[in-house]
Design an enzyme around this catalytic site. Structure first.
Site, PDB file in Angstrom:
ATOM      1  CG  HIS A 111     -10.367 -61.279  -0.040  1.00 58.25           C
ATOM      2  ND1 HIS A 111     -11.185 -60.719  -0.994  1.00 58.25           N
ATOM      3  CD2 HIS A 111     -10.957 -60.992   1.163  1.00 58.25           C
ATOM      4  CE1 HIS A 111     -12.199 -60.118  -0.403  1.00 58.25           C
ATOM      5  NE2 HIS A 111     -12.097 -60.264   0.896  1.00 58.25           N
ATOM      6  CG  ASP A 156     -10.486 -58.123  10.865  1.00 54.62           C
ATOM      7  OD1 ASP A 156     -11.332 -59.013  10.671  1.00 54.62           O
ATOM      8  OD2 ASP A 156      -9.533 -58.247  11.671  1.00 54.62           O
ATOM      9  CB  SER A 160     -13.515 -72.467  -0.182  1.00 60.61           C
ATOM     10  OG  SER A 160     -14.503 -71.910   0.662  1.00 60.61           O
ATOM     11  CB  ALA A 162     -17.267 -65.180  -3.170  1.00 61.28           C
ATOM     12  N   GLY A 163     -16.401 -62.169  -2.692  1.00 60.17           N
ATOM     13  CA  GLY A 163     -16.856 -60.785  -2.788  1.00 60.17           C
ATOM     14  C   GLY A 163     -18.374 -60.715  -2.736  1.00 60.17           C
TER      15      GLY A 163
END
Lengths: 144, 485
Positions: free
Chosen positions: B408, B100, B389, B410-411
């Protein structure tokens, strides 16, 4: 033929085992189907309707042949919105001098289920097609 | 070249928030992971550390192979991985960008308060669900691009979309690289990639992509928050999406090309998904041209959705409400960009790969919008749909240590399979509605796989970012409306 889902943190994948290459590749297609949220029954279903099309692939080795096979199926499902039923498939491992090859006949139809998961790509991460005591084994991880 | 032995990844504590992976086997440099004890404990059950070590094996790497605090197991590069390569001696890897291409985040602020939106929240989320096509293979019927139009988006990105009346010129001021990367070439894309891009501009997609209506819950840095236009209690909209099928196809096409190229150039790959070519090579240049085009498509995609979101707010809350919806920022988190950085006392141009990591340039940097130069570039850090967020800003110390990068999101901490099992028969949508969060999704499967417990608590990630000195929280936002594919 046996398929087992892999536990990958970010993506999805599976391990498939079969006694020979043709059922291994059929099983991988079934694994793809499950990953897409479709029924796994892509293999040997006697149906009518749609169109039966040949698919011929060759690649430097079995790993790349498997990726190519799954990518072609994925393209048709996600981009052409057609669902496959594998009529028959034949796989040759090649021998280093000659490429690995796949020859298949697939019935493609418009109707049926819709995928419930989007797969971005068939990755090479951890991918391996290898012999084991019972025949063949392959591991595939998809980016979702 | 010796490969990295999977069983022998050794990690040494540098301080409370940094861990070193010493050079071993084929590693050309060491790895550096930003994590505290808690995050590192989770990492030991994950293979991401091996991936940090593998990246360190690639030719021309400058500085260390880095991992942000939201690191987790990806393919090739870890998610949360950052690595810079010398412009002449280094490599470019599609695996270091991801399928992506330019997946990223857009944040819009508004003057509306939660009490303005609450009475019509259900209708708002319903309309956003309609306006931003989501789900598997989401397409638009109202925007189908001809060949020339698609070429325009691929070259001009968000600017092309604004030029056709979907958005405002000041949106471009607040997008990374002003919403278009140079050097994009539509001719570098395959017919399949172009076909996939025709009807997906302005679509959310599926999986972890989302659009959220959020409320600024807490302000940590009033000065920076004021500069960003974020005020406690005000409503914001966050959009997470990327280049859709066009970008995925570009990655697919070039992975095959790069596997052959790596072989031709004698590059030993610890993982085939790290396939690459020298940056100056024809293969490297071609991939960059295609990647930039796909990145521009993603900028255009988020711009179209931002415009549609504004239209939706206008329809429900009036034109004045939409007028107040300014873009705070728009960041890439899957990309490779040429930037100038100093490493080991030498300033040079490098190709920074950020795979699930965000650019984070500090105050004064000429590449960030002028109105933010006294606070630093906003870093948008989505959490999960049930919690919160963050918006942060970069620090100068972080810039020097991370090639100007940050986390970028939380993972994930749980696989999709485990997440579905942990949800079982629970009505997650109902549970969230009881907490005042309206969710609309194409499938229950997506909701189950995206449940909060599947993700690290982004608060823990932010804590490490701040403690390590590589970023500073500005505001926390909580979701009140969620659209998922």
């Amino acid at each position: 033929m046996r398929i087992e889902e892999l536990d990958h943190t970010a993506d999805v994948g599976f391990v498939v085992e079969a006694e020979a290459l043709a059922p291994l590749f059929e099983g991988a297609a079934a694994g793809l189907s499950v990953a897409l949220g479709l029924s796994p029954g892509l293999v040997g279903v006697e149906e009518t309707g749609g169109s039966v099309e040949p698919l011929e692939l060759s690649a430097g080795d079995l790993d790349r042949l498997l990726v190519g096979w799954l990518r072609e199926l994925l393209w048709k499902v996600q981009s052409e919105r057609r669902l496959p039923r594998i009529v028959e498939v034949d796989v040759n491992a090649g021998d280093g001098r000659r490429p690995a090859t796949l020859s298949a006949r697939i019935r493609w139809s418009e109707a049926g289920e819709a995928p419930t998961r989007e797969i971005k790509g068939v990755t090479y991460h951890g991918l391996r097609v290898e012999r084991n005591a019972d025949g063949w084994r392959a591991l595939v991880i998809f980016d979702v | 070249m010796d490969r990295v032995d999977e069983l022998k990844i050794r990690v040494e504590r540098v301080d409370d928030h940094r861990w070193r992976i010493p050079r071993t086997g084929g590693m050309r440099t060491e790895g550096l992971v930003f994590a505290d004890d808690g995050l590192m404990e989770q990492l030991r059950e994950d293979r991401a550390l091996l991936q940090v070590a593998n990246v360190a094996c690639l030719p021309g790497i400058v500085g260390r192979s880095l991992a942000m605090p939201d690191i987790h197991w990806g393919y090739g590069f870890p998610i949360g991985g950052v690595a810079a390569f010398d412009e002449e001696e280094g490599v470019i890897s599609p695996g270091g960008v991801g399928y992506d291409i330019n997946c990223g985040v857009r944040l819009l602020r508004s003057d509306l308060e939660e009490r303005d939106v609450r009475p019509r929240l259900g209708a708002l989320v319903d309309r956003l669900f309609e306006a931003l096509p989501s789900g598997v293979g989401a397409r638009r019927r109202d925007v189908v691009l001809g060949r020339d139009e698609l070429a325009g988006v691929l070259r001009e990105g968000a600017g092309w979309v604004v030029g056709r009346g979907h958005g405002r010129p000041d949106d471009l001021d607040a997008i990374e690289s002003r919403g278009a990367l140079p050097g994009a070439d539509p001719d570098a894309l395959s017919d399949r990639a172009l076909r996939r891009g025709r009807d997906q501009l302005g679509t959310l997609g599926s999986g972890n992509h989302f659009a959220e209506v959020q409320v600024v819950e807490r302000v940590f840095d009033p000065c920076a928050a004021a500069a960003l236009g974020l005020e406690e209690g005000r409503v914001a909209v966050m959009i997470h999406s990327g280049s859709r099928g066009l970008g995925y196809q570009v990655c697919d096409d070039f992975i095959e090309l790069m596997l052959e190229a790596a072989d031709r150039y004698g590059i030993d790959l610890p993982d085939r998904q790290l396939c690459c070519a020298p940056i100056p090579s024809p293969e490297g240049r071609r991939y960059l041209a295609a990647m930039n085009a796909a990145a521009n498509y993603a900028f255009g995609n988020r711009q179209m959705m931002a415009s549609r979101a504004r239209d939706t707010f206008a329809a429900l809350f009036g034109r004045d409400a939409a007028e107040g919806m300014r873009t705070v920022y728009d960041v890439c988190h899957n990309i490779a960009k040429f930037e100038e950085h100093e490493s080991d006392g030498v300033r040079r141009r490098v190709c920074v790969h950020r795979k699930g990591a965000t650019r984070a340039f500090p105050l004064g940097h000429p590449e960030i919008p002028e109105r933010y130069r006294e606070v630093g570039q906003p870093v948008l850090i989505p959490g999960d749909m049930g919690r919160y967020s963050y918006v942060a800003v970069a620090t100068e110390a972080g810039y020097a240590e991370t090639f100007g990068s940050s986390c970028h999101g939380a993972g994930r901490r749980m696989s999709r399979t485990k997440a579905r099992r942990s949800v079982g028969g629970r009505d997650v949508v109902g549970e969230l509605a009881d907490r005042g969060i309206e969710v609309r999704s194409d499938t229950n499967r997506t909701v189950a796989e995206e449940v909060s417990e599947a993700y690290k608590d982004v608060k823990d990630v932010i804590r490490v970012v701040e403690a390590a000195g590589i970023g500073r929280a500005v505001v926390r936002l909580r979701p009140i409306g969620v659209v998922k594919g």
